[in-house]
Enzyme design. Structure first.
Site, PDB file in Angstrom:
ATOM      1  N   ASN A 144      -6.710  12.526  -0.625  1.00 30.49           N
ATOM      2  CA  ASN A 144      -5.592  11.486   0.109  1.00 30.49           C
ATOM      3  C   ASN A 144      -6.669  10.828   1.331  1.00 30.49           C
ATOM      4  OD1 ASN A 144      -2.937  11.503   1.322  1.00 30.49           O
ATOM      5  ND2 ASN A 144      -3.681  12.750   3.349  1.00 30.49           N
ATOM      6  N   LYS A 145      -5.991  10.275   2.142  1.00 30.50           N
ATOM      7  CA  LYS A 145      -6.596   9.195   3.114  1.00 30.50           C
ATOM      8  C   LYS A 145      -7.877  10.097   3.842  1.00 30.50           C
ATOM      9  CE  LYS A 145      -5.995   5.605   3.591  1.00 30.50           C
ATOM     10  NZ  LYS A 145      -6.571   4.839   3.006  1.00 30.50           N
TER      11      LYS A 145
ATOM     12  N   ARG B 244      -6.656  -0.601  -7.385  1.00 30.06           N
ATOM     13  CA  ARG B 244      -6.986   0.560  -6.504  1.00 30.06           C
ATOM     14  C   ARG B 244      -6.953   1.886  -7.404  1.00 30.06           C
ATOM     15  NH1 ARG B 244      -4.186   1.322  -0.904  1.00 30.06           N
ATOM     16  NH2 ARG B 244      -6.413   2.247  -0.447  1.00 30.06           N
TER      17      ARG B 244
ATOM     18  N   ARG C 161       1.030  -1.280  -0.017  1.00 38.37           N
ATOM     19  CA  ARG C 161      -0.114  -0.084  -0.027  1.00 38.37           C
ATOM     20  C   ARG C 161       0.889   1.401  -0.028  1.00 38.37           C
ATOM     21  NH1 ARG C 161       1.344   2.173   4.281  1.00 38.37           N
ATOM     22  NH2 ARG C 161      -0.006   3.996   3.891  1.00 38.37           N
ATOM     23  N   GLY C 162       0.308   2.443  -0.327  1.00 41.27           N
ATOM     24  CA  GLY C 162       0.745   3.738  -0.184  1.00 41.27           C
ATOM     25  C   GLY C 162       1.182   4.123  -1.516  1.00 41.27           C
ATOM     26  N   ALA C 163       0.959   5.272  -2.060  1.00 36.47           N
ATOM     27  CA  ALA C 163       0.749   5.700  -3.171  1.00 36.47           C
ATOM     28  C   ALA C 163       2.158   5.395  -4.225  1.00 36.47           C
ATOM     29  CB  ALA C 163       0.209   7.205  -3.518  1.00 36.47           C
TER      30      ALA C 163
ATOM     31  N   ASP D 162      -2.552  11.045  -2.657  1.00 34.31           N
ATOM     32  CA  ASP D 162      -2.652  10.049  -3.445  1.00 34.31           C
ATOM     33  C   ASP D 162      -3.145  10.608  -5.184  1.00 34.31           C
ATOM     34  OD1 ASP D 162      -3.857   9.101  -0.613  1.00 34.31           O
ATOM     35  OD2 ASP D 162      -2.965   7.372  -1.866  1.00 34.31           O
TER      36      ASP D 162
ATOM     37  N   GLN E  37      -3.362   2.830   9.473  1.00 38.21           N
ATOM     38  CA  GLN E  37      -2.045   2.827   9.038  1.00 38.21           C
ATOM     39  C   GLN E  37      -1.454   4.084   9.884  1.00 38.21           C
ATOM     40  OE1 GLN E  37      -5.066   3.170   7.172  1.00 38.21           O
ATOM     41  NE2 GLN E  37      -4.881   2.503   5.089  1.00 38.21           N
TER      42      GLN E  37
HETATM   43  O1  MRU Z   1      -4.986   3.460   1.601  1.00 35.36           O
HETATM   44  P1  MRU Z   1      -3.521   3.511   1.797  1.00 35.36           P
HETATM   45  O2  MRU Z   1      -2.815   3.022   2.865  1.00 35.36           O
HETATM   46  O3  MRU Z   1      -2.615   3.003   0.765  1.00 35.36           O
HETATM   47  O4  MRU Z   1      -3.393   5.037   1.745  1.00 35.36           O
HETATM   48  C1  MRU Z   1      -2.552   6.060   1.219  1.00 35.36           C
HETATM   49  C2  MRU Z   1      -1.767   6.705   2.249  1.00 35.36           C
HETATM   50  O5  MRU Z   1      -1.003   6.232   2.857  1.00 35.36           O
HETATM   51  C3  MRU Z   1      -2.053   8.126   2.008  1.00 35.36           C
HETATM   52  O6  MRU Z   1      -3.205   8.785   1.759  1.00 35.36           O
HETATM   53  C4  MRU Z   1      -0.881   8.818   1.839  1.00 35.36           C
HETATM   54  O7  MRU Z   1      -1.026  10.165   2.243  1.00 35.36           O
HETATM   55  C5  MRU Z   1      -0.365   8.911   0.163  1.00 35.36           C
HETATM   56  S1  MRU Z   1       0.638   7.645   0.154  1.00 35.36           S
HETATM   57  C6  MRU Z   1       2.246   8.613   0.397  1.00 35.36           C
END
Ligand code: MRU
Length: 358
Positions: free
Chosen positions: A250-251, A95, A53-55, A240, A199
């Site tokens: 973003n999250k 995703r 996970r994580g962009a 993201d 997270q």
């Molecule tokens: O759903 P995730 O855990 O893949 O979410 C992504 C993130 O961790 C955040 O939104 C983040 O700010 C972007 S990735 C650096």
């Protein structure tokens, strides 16, 4: 080997010549488990369930996914490009909100000729560029924060997880927070736990603890009130997807922090690489927001949290409009500034009148 050393020496996602090796982020921080992925469908499952996970990390995983497909679909030196593109399409849709997964896959598929060697080279190049971008933008975000937040030591609020595990190398928002700590300007970090998959509480807390950076975890709903109470000098988050007008996905939970920051006059800074900017989208209303399974809300830590068949609403991300963002800082430049909302223009060199570049 202690937990910190073990994780630090385990690659977030890597290629061993035949398979993708990835740290299983679902079980952190209590366990270190490594996945060996030999099928594209298993990679899609690992991405959907947030093992990977994580962009920016998803960009590298996507590249290795295309490579995996190419290995399976090459016979006697001939690549079945049709099959490869079908696999890549399914992978890109695993995703939808973070731009980086689709961006990396598109970039790799544009290589000519397309074969296992060129795909591997392009993926390694993407991974290298991401690492370099993260290091540079972390420094630039720290520079910016210090210009808009004169009071030290700083109290920073962050959300979700933007360290090495989410970003493949170094970190974005969390990289900037580490940079502030290294410059002895950081007092404390308040970390939103990041419901429903934690997270922040699981991974950001672990990363900060392993760096010995002072922090506390709060429930997500405590963040806006913490900002209003005056205990936060700056909010720093990752992204993201960033649109042309500067709207940022973003999250989930980021938007409420931005609203609170604006109401209290607290700087709200987005740290993201240029590759997170999607110049094809004019504004945040065009971003596809991923909806997660309701089951994630019905359970927490092995316990039911609500009625078994309750209906739910579980978006993984929200959109923060540009007018709530003080600045978006990338490795190449700064969009916006203390007096204006960030706007991304099509030509990255053109800039807007009065928008200072870093
Ligand atoms: O759903 P995730 O855990 O893949 O979410 C992504 C993130 O961790 C955040 O939104 C983040 O700010 C972007 S990735 C650096």
């Amino acid at each position: 080997m202690d937990m910190s050393t073990a994780i630090a020496s385990t690659p977030t996602v890597d290629w061993d010549g035949n398979a993708i090796i990835a740290l299983d982020q679902r079980v952190l921080p209590t366990e270190i488990a490594t996945l060996t992925i030999t099928a594209v469908d298993d990679l899609i499952e690992a991405i959907r369930t947030l093992a990977i996970r994580g962009a920016p990390t998803l960009a590298v995983a996507g590249g290795y996914g295309v490579l995996l497909s190419a290995h399976h679909r090459t016979r006697d030196g001939m690549l079945d490009e049709h099959g490869l593109r079908a696999d890549a399409g399914r992978l890109a849709r695993a995703r939808p909100t973070a731009v980086n997964l689709g961006w990396a896959i598109e970039r790799i598929l544009a290589r000519k000729p397309l074969n296992v060697h060129t795909i591997e080279r392009e993926t390694v190049a993407i991974a290298h560029e991401i690492g370099q971008a993260n290091e540079t933008l972390s420094r630039l975000v720290a520079d910016f924060v210090l210009t808009v937040c004169p009071r030290h030591p700083l109290k920073v609020l962050t959300h979700c997880n933007t360290g090495r595990l989410a970003t493949f190398r170094h970190g974005t928002a969390l990289g900037a927070i580490r940079e502030l700590a290294a410059r002895h300007r950081l007092g404390e970090v308040l970390v939103g736990e990041t419901r429903p998959l934690f997270q922040g509480a699981r991974i950001t807390a672990w990363e900060l603890a392993s760096e010995r950076i002072p922090f506390r975890v709060c429930v997500d709903s405590a963040g806006p009130a913490a900002i209003a109470s005056g205990m936060i000098d700056c909010v720093i988050v990752g992204a993201d997807r960033v649109c042309r007008n500067g709207d940022v996905a973003n999250k989930i939970g980021t938007y409420s922090l931005a609203l609170a920051a604006r109401a209290s006059g607290v700087p709200f800074v987005v740290a993201a690489p240029e590759s997170t900017i999607d110049r094809r989208l004019a504004s945040g209303s065009e971003i596809e927001i991923e909806m997660r399974p309701v089951e994630e809300l019905r359970w927490c830590a092995g316990q039911r949290t609500t009625l078994p068949a309750v209906h739910g609403y579980n978006p993984a991300f929200d959109v923060t409009p540009a007018n709530l963002i003080t600045a978006i800082v990338t490795e190449a430049r700064q969009y916006g500034g203390p007096d204006q909302a960030p706007r991304i223009v099509r030509d990255p060199l053109a800039g807007l009148p009065g928008v200072p570049s870093v």
